[in-house]
Design a protein around this motif. Sequence first.
Motif, PDB file in Angstrom:
ATOM      1  N   GLY A 167      10.478   7.920  -0.060  1.00  0.00           N
ATOM      2  CA  GLY A 167      10.487   6.649   0.662  1.00  0.00           C
ATOM      3  C   GLY A 167       9.137   6.313   1.252  1.00  0.00           C
ATOM      4  N   LEU A 168       8.439   7.327   1.765  1.00  0.00           N
ATOM      5  CA  LEU A 168       7.114   7.092   2.333  1.00  0.00           C
ATOM      6  C   LEU A 168       6.119   6.673   1.261  1.00  0.00           C
ATOM      7  CD1 LEU A 168       5.487   7.204   4.953  1.00  0.00           C
ATOM      8  CD2 LEU A 168       4.960   9.590   4.449  1.00  0.00           C
ATOM      9  N   VAL A 169       6.206   7.293   0.091  1.00  0.00           N
ATOM     10  CA  VAL A 169       5.332   6.906  -1.026  1.00  0.00           C
ATOM     11  C   VAL A 169       5.627   5.469  -1.466  1.00  0.00           C
ATOM     12  CG1 VAL A 169       4.797   7.370  -3.441  1.00  0.00           C
ATOM     13  CG2 VAL A 169       4.962   9.261  -1.827  1.00  0.00           C
ATOM     14  N   ALA A 170       6.919   5.125  -1.535  1.00  0.00           N
ATOM     15  CA  ALA A 170       7.288   3.760  -1.919  1.00  0.00           C
ATOM     16  C   ALA A 170       6.789   2.744  -0.901  1.00  0.00           C
ATOM     17  CB  ALA A 170       8.807   3.662  -2.058  1.00  0.00           C
ATOM     18  N   LEU A 171       6.881   3.086   0.394  1.00  0.00           N
ATOM     19  CA  LEU A 171       6.369   2.190   1.440  1.00  0.00           C
ATOM     20  C   LEU A 171       4.864   1.985   1.287  1.00  0.00           C
ATOM     21  CD1 LEU A 171       6.839   0.675   4.183  1.00  0.00           C
ATOM     22  CD2 LEU A 171       6.307   2.847   5.295  1.00  0.00           C
ATOM     23  N   THR A 172       4.144   3.060   1.031  1.00  0.00           N
ATOM     24  CA  THR A 172       2.685   2.978   0.879  1.00  0.00           C
ATOM     25  C   THR A 172       2.304   2.126  -0.331  1.00  0.00           C
ATOM     26  OG1 THR A 172       2.467   5.183   1.867  1.00  0.00           O
ATOM     27  CG2 THR A 172       0.568   4.321   0.644  1.00  0.00           C
ATOM     28  N   LEU A 173       2.994   2.327  -1.444  1.00  0.00           N
ATOM     29  CA  LEU A 173       2.688   1.553  -2.652  1.00  0.00           C
ATOM     30  C   LEU A 173       3.012   0.076  -2.461  1.00  0.00           C
ATOM     31  CD1 LEU A 173       3.964   3.958  -5.472  1.00  0.00           C
ATOM     32  CD2 LEU A 173       1.592   3.474  -4.813  1.00  0.00           C
ATOM     33  N   THR A 174       4.120  -0.217  -1.780  1.00  0.00           N
ATOM     34  CA  THR A 174       4.484  -1.615  -1.538  1.00  0.00           C
ATOM     35  C   THR A 174       3.440  -2.301  -0.681  1.00  0.00           C
ATOM     36  OG1 THR A 174       6.823  -1.005  -1.641  1.00  0.00           O
ATOM     37  CG2 THR A 174       6.298  -3.140  -0.675  1.00  0.00           C
ATOM     38  N   ALA A 175       2.969  -1.610   0.360  1.00  0.00           N
ATOM     39  CA  ALA A 175       1.931  -2.183   1.210  1.00  0.00           C
ATOM     40  C   ALA A 175       0.632  -2.378   0.443  1.00  0.00           C
ATOM     41  CB  ALA A 175       1.697  -1.275   2.420  1.00  0.00           C
ATOM     42  N   ALA A 176       0.272  -1.405  -0.386  1.00  0.00           N
ATOM     43  CA  ALA A 176      -0.978  -1.498  -1.137  1.00  0.00           C
ATOM     44  C   ALA A 176      -0.958  -2.659  -2.118  1.00  0.00           C
ATOM     45  CB  ALA A 176      -1.238  -0.179  -1.873  1.00  0.00           C
ATOM     46  N   VAL A 177       0.189  -2.899  -2.741  1.00  0.00           N
ATOM     47  CA  VAL A 177       0.273  -3.939  -3.771  1.00  0.00           C
ATOM     48  C   VAL A 177       0.417  -5.323  -3.137  1.00  0.00           C
ATOM     49  CG1 VAL A 177       1.674  -4.835  -5.660  1.00  0.00           C
ATOM     50  CG2 VAL A 177       1.173  -2.386  -5.525  1.00  0.00           C
ATOM     51  N   PHE A 178       1.348  -5.478  -2.191  1.00  0.00           N
ATOM     52  CA  PHE A 178       1.671  -6.808  -1.680  1.00  0.00           C
ATOM     53  C   PHE A 178       0.748  -7.262  -0.548  1.00  0.00           C
ATOM     54  CE2 PHE A 178       5.669  -5.995  -3.831  1.00  0.00           C
ATOM     55  CZ  PHE A 178       6.003  -7.238  -4.313  1.00  0.00           C
ATOM     56  N   VAL A 179       0.265  -6.343   0.254  1.00  0.00           N
ATOM     57  CA  VAL A 179      -0.548  -6.731   1.415  1.00  0.00           C
ATOM     58  C   VAL A 179      -2.033  -6.738   1.085  1.00  0.00           C
ATOM     59  CG1 VAL A 179      -1.129  -6.167   3.818  1.00  0.00           C
ATOM     60  CG2 VAL A 179       1.213  -5.837   2.978  1.00  0.00           C
ATOM     61  N   ARG A 180      -2.485  -5.802   0.268  1.00  0.00           N
ATOM     62  CA  ARG A 180      -3.920  -5.598   0.088  1.00  0.00           C
ATOM     63  C   ARG A 180      -4.496  -6.227  -1.172  1.00  0.00           C
ATOM     64  NH1 ARG A 180      -6.204  -4.023   4.554  1.00  0.00           N
ATOM     65  NH2 ARG A 180      -7.873  -3.069   3.316  1.00  0.00           N
ATOM     66  N   THR A 181      -3.655  -6.799  -2.054  1.00  0.00           N
ATOM     67  CA  THR A 181      -4.186  -7.343  -3.309  1.00  0.00           C
ATOM     68  C   THR A 181      -3.906  -8.836  -3.412  1.00  0.00           C
ATOM     69  OG1 THR A 181      -2.181  -6.962  -4.625  1.00  0.00           O
ATOM     70  CG2 THR A 181      -3.719  -5.123  -4.421  1.00  0.00           C
ATOM     71  N   TYR A 182      -4.725  -9.508  -4.182  1.00  0.00           N
ATOM     72  CA  TYR A 182      -4.555 -10.953  -4.393  1.00  0.00           C
ATOM     73  C   TYR A 182      -3.235 -11.264  -5.108  1.00  0.00           C
ATOM     74  CZ  TYR A 182      -5.694 -15.761  -5.698  1.00  0.00           C
ATOM     75  OH  TYR A 182      -5.653 -17.121  -5.853  1.00  0.00           O
ATOM     76  N   PRO A 183      -2.914 -10.581  -6.241  1.00  0.00           N
ATOM     77  CA  PRO A 183      -1.633 -10.904  -6.902  1.00  0.00           C
ATOM     78  C   PRO A 183      -0.431 -10.676  -5.983  1.00  0.00           C
ATOM     79  CG  PRO A 183      -3.033  -9.620  -8.347  1.00  0.00           C
ATOM     80  CD  PRO A 183      -3.675  -9.580  -7.001  1.00  0.00           C
ATOM     81  N   GLY A 184      -0.496  -9.642  -5.158  1.00  0.00           N
ATOM     82  CA  GLY A 184       0.625  -9.367  -4.261  1.00  0.00           C
ATOM     83  C   GLY A 184       0.812 -10.455  -3.218  1.00  0.00           C
TER      84      GLY A 184
END
Length: 222
Positions: free
Chosen positions: A52-69
Amino acid sequence: MGYGPFGASMVAMSIGSLYSVGRSTPGPARPLPHARAAVPLGLRLLVAALSGLVALTLTAAVFVRTYPGQWLDGVLLPRAERGGGYEQQTVLVGPAKTVLATFGSPSLIAALLGVVLLVGVLRRRLVAGVVGVGIVVCAVLLAGAVKSELPRPDLQILSSTTHNSFPSGHVAAATALLLAFMLVLPGWARRWLAAPGAAGVSVIAAATMIAGWHRFSDVLGG
């Protein structure tokens, strides 16, 4: 004394019935050990938590930190034309806010946590009850810490803001409460709780988006 072909075959069958060749002595069947039984429950819960922690980190990295997200977040939850907020123009806004206000009541959360502990005591699973309460508390605290510390960069996306609302505390609390009850309830009750519990979490998640409190990625993170 001679035997014909038919008599010879009967003798062979009689001998074969007296002596079992290549067959073990019949006995009660032994059930094969279940694969999950070999793995301690604590280790399985630890693996689930880390996943769950890995999934939370990946979701934040993709949706919060990137333009496509960030762009996808804007497509899934566009800003309202009037007022500039994310509150959706629908008759469901009122019911959504009512749901969020009701579930966000500290008294209700405390009462539900008390029920978790009570069920754990009645079923002589106090440790499971304490762990369930701990799951809820840790989920809410982690959601608040990530929301306050995680920066949302300005990537020059139209109709997007730099205000960070990731992840949703309401969704995190609802999901953790469902897991807490699943820990203390017996197996047959878990089957009855899983579907309506997931539906309840989905209602709260949808309410946060309709009311404009959270984006889709916030719900997914929660």
